[in-house]
Design a protein around this motif. Structure first.
Motif, mmCIF file in Angstrom:
data_model
loop_
_atom_site.group_PDB
_atom_site.id
_atom_site.type_symbol
_atom_site.label_atom_id
_atom_site.label_comp_id
_atom_site.label_asym_id
_atom_site.label_seq_id
_atom_site.Cartn_x
_atom_site.Cartn_y
_atom_site.Cartn_z
ATOM 1 N N UNK A 62 0.809 -1.216 0.000
ATOM 2 C CA UNK A 62 0.000 0.000 0.000
ATOM 3 C C UNK A 62 0.846 1.270 0.000
ATOM 4 N N UNK A 63 2.155 1.114 0.003
ATOM 5 C CA UNK A 63 3.050 2.269 -0.016
ATOM 6 C C UNK A 63 3.404 2.809 1.351
ATOM 7 N N UNK A 64 3.003 2.097 2.412
ATOM 8 C CA UNK A 64 3.318 2.526 3.774
ATOM 9 C C UNK A 64 4.706 2.005 4.148
ATOM 10 N N UNK A 65 5.526 2.886 4.723
ATOM 11 C CA UNK A 65 6.863 2.456 5.122
ATOM 12 C C UNK A 65 6.781 1.497 6.307
ATOM 13 N N UNK A 66 7.444 0.366 6.171
ATOM 14 C CA UNK A 66 7.468 -0.646 7.229
ATOM 15 C C UNK A 66 8.909 -1.042 7.567
ATOM 16 N N UNK A 67 9.814 -0.089 7.399
ATOM 17 C CA UNK A 67 11.219 -0.334 7.728
ATOM 18 C C UNK A 67 11.320 -0.718 9.202
ATOM 19 N N UNK A 68 12.064 -1.785 9.526
ATOM 20 C CA UNK A 68 12.212 -2.175 10.930
ATOM 21 C C UNK A 68 12.752 -1.026 11.779
ATOM 22 N N UNK A 69 12.258 -0.921 12.996
ATOM 23 C CA UNK A 69 12.636 0.170 13.897
ATOM 24 C C UNK A 69 14.141 0.186 14.155
ATOM 25 N N UNK A 70 14.757 -0.980 14.245
ATOM 26 C CA UNK A 70 16.200 -1.048 14.481
ATOM 27 C C UNK A 70 16.963 -0.350 13.349
ATOM 28 N N UNK A 71 16.529 -0.573 12.121
ATOM 29 C CA UNK A 71 17.168 0.062 10.968
ATOM 30 C C UNK A 71 16.898 1.573 10.990
ATOM 31 N N UNK A 72 15.685 1.956 11.344
ATOM 32 C CA UNK A 72 15.354 3.383 11.435
ATOM 33 C C UNK A 72 16.248 4.084 12.453
ATOM 34 N N UNK A 73 16.490 3.449 13.590
ATOM 35 C CA UNK A 73 17.340 4.038 14.630
ATOM 36 C C UNK A 73 18.764 4.244 14.111
ATOM 37 N N UNK A 74 19.296 3.247 13.423
ATOM 38 C CA UNK A 74 20.645 3.367 12.853
ATOM 39 C C UNK A 74 20.683 4.519 11.863
ATOM 40 N N UNK A 75 19.649 4.621 11.030
ATOM 41 C CA UNK A 75 19.581 5.698 10.047
ATOM 42 C C UNK A 75 19.500 7.059 10.726
ATOM 43 N N UNK A 76 18.765 7.149 11.817
ATOM 44 C CA UNK A 76 18.669 8.420 12.558
ATOM 45 C C UNK A 76 20.032 8.811 13.127
ATOM 46 N N UNK A 77 20.728 7.842 13.710
ATOM 47 C CA UNK A 77 22.043 8.116 14.291
ATOM 48 C C UNK A 77 23.041 8.582 13.238
ATOM 49 N N UNK A 78 22.871 8.091 12.008
ATOM 50 C CA UNK A 78 23.787 8.484 10.921
ATOM 51 C C UNK A 78 23.306 9.719 10.188
ATOM 52 N N UNK A 79 22.199 10.290 10.651
ATOM 53 C CA UNK A 79 21.679 11.490 10.023
ATOM 54 C C UNK A 79 20.993 11.241 8.697
ATOM 55 N N UNK A 80 20.544 10.021 8.466
ATOM 56 C CA UNK A 80 19.887 9.678 7.215
ATOM 57 C C UNK A 80 18.378 9.832 7.277
ATOM 58 N N UNK A 81 17.853 10.057 8.477
ATOM 59 C CA UNK A 81 16.398 10.233 8.669
ATOM 60 C C UNK A 81 16.177 11.471 9.492
ATOM 61 N N UNK A 82 15.073 12.136 9.241
ATOM 62 C CA UNK A 82 14.759 13.298 10.066
ATOM 63 C C UNK A 82 13.398 13.135 10.733
ATOM 64 N N UNK A 83 12.932 11.896 10.835
ATOM 65 C CA UNK A 83 11.648 11.658 11.529
ATOM 66 C C UNK A 83 11.862 11.148 12.932
#
Length: 83
Positions: A62-83
């Motif tokens: 359906x186009x909803x992001x379902x990226x695992x939270x662990x991956x999202x956290x790593x991305x946030x720490x690396x500045x790859x996410x701003x959510x």
């Protein structure tokens, strides 16, 4: 070293030693070198794979992001996410 790809020279040497092992055999020094090259290759492969996974974003049908939270956290720490 900024290039995260596996150097072709490393792959070529691993392949050379593998072929030599099958045909004439390896000296003790070559066996040690082969093991060391394999360990280096695997370490580089794992680092490349981890880097690719950390950049991944997963979406359902359906186009909803379902990226695992662990991956999202790593991305946030690396500045790859701003959510």
């Amino acid at each position: 070293m900024e290039n995260k790809g596996i150097p072709q020279e490393l792959i070529d040497r691993i392949n050379f030693l593998a072929k030599k092992k099958k045909t004439t055999g390896l000296s003790e020094d070559e066996k040690i070198e082969q093991q060391s090259l394999r360990e280096t290759y695997l370490a580089m492969f794992r680092e490349n794979f981890r880097s690719h996974i950390e950049m991944l974003q997963v979406y359902d049908k359906d186009g909803k992001e379902v990226t695992p939270e662990k991956v999202k956290e790593i991305q946030r720490k690396k500045g790859l996410r701003d959510d």
